[in-house]
Motif scaffolding. Structure first.
Motif, PDB file in Angstrom:
ATOM      1  N   CYS A   3       0.400  -1.361  -0.218  1.00  0.00           N
ATOM      2  CA  CYS A   3       0.050  -0.222   0.174  1.00  0.00           C
ATOM      3  C   CYS A   3       1.311   1.374   0.426  1.00  0.00           C
ATOM      4  O   CYS A   3       0.518   1.797  -1.275  1.00  0.00           O
ATOM      5  N   HIS A   4       2.082   0.841   0.823  1.00  0.00           N
ATOM      6  CA  HIS A   4       2.958   2.388   0.739  1.00  0.00           C
ATOM      7  C   HIS A   4       3.406   2.598  -0.323  1.00  0.00           C
ATOM      8  O   HIS A   4       3.624   4.148  -1.128  1.00  0.00           O
ATOM      9  N   GLU A   5       3.815   1.524  -1.211  1.00  0.00           N
ATOM     10  CA  GLU A   5       4.856   1.988  -2.287  1.00  0.00           C
ATOM     11  C   GLU A   5       3.271   2.113  -3.553  1.00  0.00           C
ATOM     12  O   GLU A   5       3.650   3.076  -4.599  1.00  0.00           O
ATOM     13  N   LEU A   6       2.022   1.713  -3.350  1.00  0.00           N
ATOM     14  CA  LEU A   6       1.420   2.809  -4.404  1.00  0.00           C
ATOM     15  C   LEU A   6       0.823   3.973  -3.945  1.00  0.00           C
ATOM     16  O   LEU A   6       1.303   4.983  -4.537  1.00  0.00           O
ATOM     17  N   ALA A   7       1.109   4.547  -2.609  1.00  0.00           N
ATOM     18  CA  ALA A   7       0.872   5.323  -2.407  1.00  0.00           C
ATOM     19  C   ALA A   7       1.575   6.601  -2.698  1.00  0.00           C
ATOM     20  O   ALA A   7       1.899   7.796  -3.217  1.00  0.00           O
ATOM     21  N   GLU A   8       2.243   6.324  -2.323  1.00  0.00           N
ATOM     22  CA  GLU A   8       3.992   7.305  -3.038  1.00  0.00           C
ATOM     23  C   GLU A   8       3.929   7.440  -4.631  1.00  0.00           C
ATOM     24  O   GLU A   8       4.111   8.439  -5.782  1.00  0.00           O
ATOM     25  N   VAL A  22      -5.719   9.914  -0.960  1.00  0.00           N
ATOM     26  CA  VAL A  22      -4.336   8.883  -1.334  1.00  0.00           C
ATOM     27  C   VAL A  22      -4.970   7.690  -1.003  1.00  0.00           C
ATOM     28  O   VAL A  22      -4.963   6.856  -1.987  1.00  0.00           O
ATOM     29  N   ALA A  23      -4.929   7.766   0.481  1.00  0.00           N
ATOM     30  CA  ALA A  23      -5.232   5.742   1.074  1.00  0.00           C
ATOM     31  C   ALA A  23      -6.478   5.554   0.883  1.00  0.00           C
ATOM     32  O   ALA A  23      -7.139   4.283   0.706  1.00  0.00           O
ATOM     33  N   ARG A  24      -7.809   6.309   0.243  1.00  0.00           N
ATOM     34  CA  ARG A  24      -9.375   5.778  -0.427  1.00  0.00           C
ATOM     35  C   ARG A  24      -8.924   5.208  -1.776  1.00  0.00           C
ATOM     36  O   ARG A  24      -9.015   4.131  -1.984  1.00  0.00           O
ATOM     37  N   LEU A  25      -7.941   6.455  -2.653  1.00  0.00           N
ATOM     38  CA  LEU A  25      -7.777   5.447  -3.740  1.00  0.00           C
ATOM     39  C   LEU A  25      -7.344   4.449  -3.396  1.00  0.00           C
ATOM     40  O   LEU A  25      -7.251   3.521  -4.550  1.00  0.00           O
ATOM     41  N   CYS A  26      -6.041   3.818  -2.973  1.00  0.00           N
ATOM     42  CA  CYS A  26      -4.578   3.229  -2.787  1.00  0.00           C
ATOM     43  C   CYS A  26      -6.344   1.783  -2.506  1.00  0.00           C
ATOM     44  O   CYS A  26      -6.019   0.665  -2.817  1.00  0.00           O
ATOM     45  N   LEU A  27      -6.812   1.772  -1.459  1.00  0.00           N
ATOM     46  CA  LEU A  27      -7.690   0.662  -0.959  1.00  0.00           C
ATOM     47  C   LEU A  27      -8.333   0.223  -1.764  1.00  0.00           C
ATOM     48  O   LEU A  27      -8.699  -0.738  -2.538  1.00  0.00           O
ATOM     49  N   MET A  28      -8.999   1.649  -2.612  1.00  0.00           N
ATOM     50  CA  MET A  28     -10.010   0.919  -3.517  1.00  0.00           C
ATOM     51  C   MET A  28      -9.749  -0.300  -4.763  1.00  0.00           C
ATOM     52  O   MET A  28      -9.795  -0.731  -5.937  1.00  0.00           O
ATOM     53  N   ILE A  29      -7.895   0.717  -5.734  1.00  0.00           N
ATOM     54  CA  ILE A  29      -7.329   0.266  -6.360  1.00  0.00           C
ATOM     55  C   ILE A  29      -6.261  -1.385  -6.228  1.00  0.00           C
ATOM     56  O   ILE A  29      -6.938  -2.010  -6.897  1.00  0.00           O
ATOM     57  N   LEU A  30      -5.927  -1.160  -5.219  1.00  0.00           N
ATOM     58  CA  LEU A  30      -5.926  -2.936  -4.658  1.00  0.00           C
ATOM     59  C   LEU A  30      -7.100  -3.552  -4.175  1.00  0.00           C
ATOM     60  O   LEU A  30      -6.544  -4.878  -4.809  1.00  0.00           O
ATOM     61  N   TYR A 103     -15.294  -0.685  -1.449  1.00  0.00           N
ATOM     62  CA  TYR A 103     -13.598  -0.384  -0.381  1.00  0.00           C
ATOM     63  C   TYR A 103     -13.073  -1.944   0.356  1.00  0.00           C
ATOM     64  O   TYR A 103     -12.733  -2.027   1.210  1.00  0.00           O
ATOM     65  N   THR A 104     -14.591  -3.019  -0.508  1.00  0.00           N
ATOM     66  CA  THR A 104     -14.067  -4.084  -0.076  1.00  0.00           C
ATOM     67  C   THR A 104     -14.207  -5.047  -1.247  1.00  0.00           C
ATOM     68  O   THR A 104     -14.289  -5.048  -1.991  1.00  0.00           O
TER      69      THR A 104
END
Length: 110
Positions: A3-8, A22-30, A103-104
């Protein structure tokens, strides 16, 4: 990809986004992508990002519309549960399910 790599990556692509966005978008992308290593490819990341953004905007628009319907329903006085009122409630449940899906990984059956 973690997640932190994607956030970067997301922060580099869209520096104007807040940490929360950024956190919301990362969660949805992952949650959207079953193979996180695919996110190393910039074209794949862009495609998944666009898909997630489209789904999020559509669900957000539907959520706003249903919220207005529910406010109107509550301000109409005593609820007698007419067919129209029941359909409004069912749409609200469906839209909430769509938001949860973003989100899930589990698909809600609402």
């Amino acid at each position: 990809m973690k997640c932190h790599e994607l956030a970067e990556k997301v922060s580099q692509l869209r520096p104007e986004l807040s940490p929360t966005d950024v956190a919301r978008l990362c969660l949805m992308i992952l949650n959207q992508e079953e193979n996180p290593s695919r996110l190393d490819d910039p074209a794949a990341l862009q495609s998944i990002w666009q898909n997630v953004s489209f789904r999020f905007e559509a669900a957000t628009d539907q959520h706003a519309a249903v919220s207005r319907e529910l406010d109107t329903l509550l301000n109409d006085g005593p609820i007698e549960f007419s067919p129209d009122q029941l359909w409004t409630l069912l749409r609200a449940v469906k839209v909430q399910g769509q938001m949860l899906d973003l989100y899930t990984k589990d698909v809600s059956f609402a």
